[in-house]
Design an enzyme around this catalytic site. Structure first.
Site, PDB file in Angstrom:
ATOM      1  N   CYS A 168       5.355  -0.646  -3.198  1.00 14.50           N
ATOM      2  CA  CYS A 168       5.997   0.667  -3.164  1.00 14.50           C
ATOM      3  C   CYS A 168       7.378   0.653  -2.520  1.00 14.50           C
ATOM      4  O   CYS A 168       8.029   1.693  -2.439  1.00 14.50           O
ATOM      5  CB  CYS A 168       5.089   1.662  -2.453  1.00 14.50           C
ATOM      6  SG  CYS A 168       3.457   1.755  -3.215  1.00 14.50           S
ATOM      7  N   HIS A 309       8.768   7.993   3.442  1.00 20.77           N
ATOM      8  CA  HIS A 309       7.803   7.432   2.489  1.00 20.77           C
ATOM      9  C   HIS A 309       6.699   8.460   2.282  1.00 20.77           C
ATOM     10  O   HIS A 309       6.294   8.695   1.148  1.00 20.77           O
ATOM     11  CB  HIS A 309       7.259   6.114   3.022  1.00 20.77           C
ATOM     12  CG  HIS A 309       6.467   5.338   2.029  1.00 20.77           C
ATOM     13  ND1 HIS A 309       6.945   5.059   0.760  1.00 20.77           N
ATOM     14  CD2 HIS A 309       5.231   4.784   2.102  1.00 20.77           C
ATOM     15  CE1 HIS A 309       6.028   4.369   0.092  1.00 20.77           C
ATOM     16  NE2 HIS A 309       4.982   4.190   0.888  1.00 20.77           N
ATOM     17  N   GLU A 320       4.384   6.376  10.159  1.00 18.84           N
ATOM     18  CA  GLU A 320       5.798   6.536   9.836  1.00 18.84           C
ATOM     19  C   GLU A 320       6.456   7.502  10.825  1.00 18.84           C
ATOM     20  O   GLU A 320       7.602   7.286  11.242  1.00 18.84           O
ATOM     21  CB  GLU A 320       5.991   7.035   8.407  1.00 18.84           C
ATOM     22  CG  GLU A 320       7.458   7.088   8.008  1.00 18.84           C
ATOM     23  CD  GLU A 320       7.691   7.464   6.559  1.00 18.84           C
ATOM     24  OE1 GLU A 320       8.844   7.345   6.099  1.00 18.84           O
ATOM     25  OE2 GLU A 320       6.726   7.885   5.875  1.00 18.84           O
ATOM     26  N   LYS A 341       7.340  13.330  -2.282  1.00 19.72           N
ATOM     27  CA  LYS A 341       6.078  12.960  -2.930  1.00 19.72           C
ATOM     28  C   LYS A 341       5.116  14.138  -2.972  1.00 19.72           C
ATOM     29  O   LYS A 341       4.165  14.135  -3.754  1.00 19.72           O
ATOM     30  CB  LYS A 341       5.428  11.783  -2.198  1.00 19.72           C
ATOM     31  CG  LYS A 341       6.120  10.441  -2.391  1.00 19.72           C
ATOM     32  CD  LYS A 341       5.344   9.327  -1.701  1.00 19.72           C
ATOM     33  CE  LYS A 341       5.984   7.961  -1.900  1.00 19.72           C
ATOM     34  NZ  LYS A 341       7.244   7.800  -1.140  1.00 19.72           N
ATOM     35  N   HIS A 346       3.267   9.944  -5.925  1.00 16.00           N
ATOM     36  CA  HIS A 346       3.751   8.645  -5.461  1.00 16.00           C
ATOM     37  C   HIS A 346       4.024   7.755  -6.671  1.00 16.00           C
ATOM     38  O   HIS A 346       3.097   7.337  -7.361  1.00 16.00           O
ATOM     39  CB  HIS A 346       2.705   8.005  -4.551  1.00 16.00           C
ATOM     40  CG  HIS A 346       3.178   6.784  -3.837  1.00 16.00           C
ATOM     41  ND1 HIS A 346       4.383   6.169  -4.106  1.00 16.00           N
ATOM     42  CD2 HIS A 346       2.586   6.033  -2.862  1.00 16.00           C
ATOM     43  CE1 HIS A 346       4.520   5.110  -3.330  1.00 16.00           C
ATOM     44  NE2 HIS A 346       3.442   5.013  -2.561  1.00 16.00           N
ATOM     45  N   PHE A 405       2.245  -2.219   0.092  1.00 13.37           N
ATOM     46  CA  PHE A 405       1.174  -3.170   0.379  1.00 13.37           C
ATOM     47  C   PHE A 405       1.786  -4.556   0.611  1.00 13.37           C
ATOM     48  O   PHE A 405       2.710  -4.968  -0.098  1.00 13.37           O
ATOM     49  CB  PHE A 405       0.193  -3.242  -0.788  1.00 13.37           C
ATOM     50  CG  PHE A 405      -0.717  -2.046  -0.914  1.00 13.37           C
ATOM     51  CD1 PHE A 405      -0.753  -1.049   0.052  1.00 13.37           C
ATOM     52  CD2 PHE A 405      -1.553  -1.921  -2.009  1.00 13.37           C
ATOM     53  CE1 PHE A 405      -1.601   0.046  -0.070  1.00 13.37           C
ATOM     54  CE2 PHE A 405      -2.410  -0.836  -2.142  1.00 13.37           C
ATOM     55  CZ  PHE A 405      -2.431   0.145  -1.171  1.00 13.37           C
TER      56      PHE A 405
END
Length: 418
Positions: A168, A309, A320, A341, A346, A405
């Site tokens: 991502c 994010h 975050e 988002k 996402h 990830f």
């Protein structure tokens, strides 16, 4: 000073987006500024048996509007989106590709997953009809780097070209690496960003099995993505592409381009903690934010806006928030932070493309989009998330954060052009 030592200013001159709000930056910007959710019940397959049944799909997309239909059949949907976003961005930047130096014209458009639809379809053909029925185009259509290659062939870009894959963080890494190439004088103009098309049965099965996606709002999809809200229970998948046209300032000025903003700094770090869970102390992401501020010659107090994010997962949003506090100190409570988002879902490897576009537009327009569905405060998420309603505000410095990830973090800092 030798050219090899000269650092060039890098500017954003074009934006191309494909997502659930429609095609092009105008439709996208209107959607997020009005707080409109692009999330609905899944229509591309029967999701009845899936724990998560909602997503932000791209609808009414005609690939033939952007590439030869025969060529399109040989490519995956993520490449279709990449081509569309590229052509929309070139139009937005008013670029005539025939007048460019092709060897100094690059493409860095990545994908976190690549051809998920192709993998699914060709696997079915293998198991149902045997190996001779597998398409000879399977491999070149599914590999994640192919979008950059196909786009370059179409637009005649013979400069730097590769496909970054960092889950991502992909599009943000692509924009950051393009920035470095241009800054160092190795190209004049680059198409940079990401594309993703993972809304498939296989894609949903995998993420649902990980218990990563929202399952509580199948009957009210528009409320499912709720970053930083106490009731968040997982991310909602989106699809599409986001690319920016980046140029050296000299190149942009020479052709009389409109300039959205500067790309001023970029950092990449790794949590080195866990393959899917972010670092609970937010150390590496905090370091990335600190680094871009320092490299830009700024102070934490100079940051006006962060496009987070903000995935709407319990862990990401909490950690975050901690990373922002680590980097900005007391100023963290004064900076505007929003997660688009909440409206786009996402987009995985394309997330940083559309979210960098938000940063560029926020600076250019003097407006900040909201985080919608922010209803109940979480004591661990206590910053100014621009709840539910867009805000008029001068933005001189904006930051885009993305994490993926593997522990990958990417942060790009944009500044107002002067």
């Amino acid at each position: 000073m030798p050219e090899s030592l000269l650092r060039h200013r890098v500017v954003v001159t074009g934006i191309g987006t494909v997502n659930s709000h429609g095609l092009g930056v105008d439709a996208f910007w209107s959607g997020v500024m009005n707080g409109q959710s692009g999330i609905g019940r899944i229509t591309s397959f029967d999701a009845t048996d899936y724990p998560c049944q909602v997503g932000a799909e791209v609808r009414d997309f005609e690939v033939g509007d952007f590439m030869d239909v025969k060529e399109a059949r040989r490519n995956d949907r993520f490449t279709h989106f990449a081509m569309a976003a590229t052509k929309l961005a070139l139009t937005d930047a008013n670029v005539d590709t025939t007048k460019l130096d092709s060897e100094r014209f690059g493409v860095l458009v990545g994908s976190g997953i690549g051809g998920m639809e192709t993998i699914q379809k060709q696997s079915r053909r293998l198991y149902e009809m045997g190996p001779r029925k597998v398409s000879p185009f399977m491999i070149p259509s599914l590999i994640a780097n192919i979008a950059s290659g196909v786009v370059a062939i179409e637009i005649g870009a013979r400069g730097p070209n590769y496909g970054i894959v960092s889950a991502c963080s992909t599009a943000t890494h692509a924009i950051g690496e393009a920035f470095r190439i241009l800054r160092d004088g190795e190209a004049d103009i680059i198409v940079a960003g990401g594309s993703e098309a993972a809304i498939t049965e296989l894609g949903y099965a995998g993420f649902c099995s990980m218990k990563a996606m929202s399952t509580s709002y199948n009957d009210c999809p528009e409320r499912a993505s709720r970053p930083f809200d106490k009731g968040r229970d997982g991310f909602v998948m989106g699809e599409g592409a986001g690319v920016l046209i980046l140029e050296t300032l000299e190149h942009a000025k020479a052709r009389g381009a409109r300039i959205y903003c500067d790309v001023t700094a970029y950092a990449a770090t790794c949590d080195a903690y866990h393959i899917t869970s972010p670092d609970p102390e937010g150390k590496a992401l905090g370091t990335a934010i600190t680094k871009v501020i320092k490299d830009a010659g700024l102070q934490p107090e100079d940051v006006d806006y962060i496009n987070a994010h903000g995935t709407s997962t319990p862990y990401n949003d909490k950690f975050e928030t901690l990373a922002v506090k680590r980097a900005l100190g007391d100023h963290a409570y004064k900076v505007m932070v929003s997660s688009t988002k909440s409206m786009t879902g996402h987009l995985l490897g394309a997330a940083g493309g559309v979210e960098s576009a938000v940063c560029a537009k926020a600076i250019f327009e003097g407006k900040v989009p909201p985080t919608i569905n922010y209803e109940e405060k979480d004591e661990d998420c206590d910053l100014d998330y621009v709840p539910n309603v867009a805000r008029d505000a001068e933005v001189k410095v904006a930051i885009c954060n993305n994490s993926g990830f593997g522990g990958h973090n990417a942060t790009v800092l944009f500044t107002k052009s002067v």
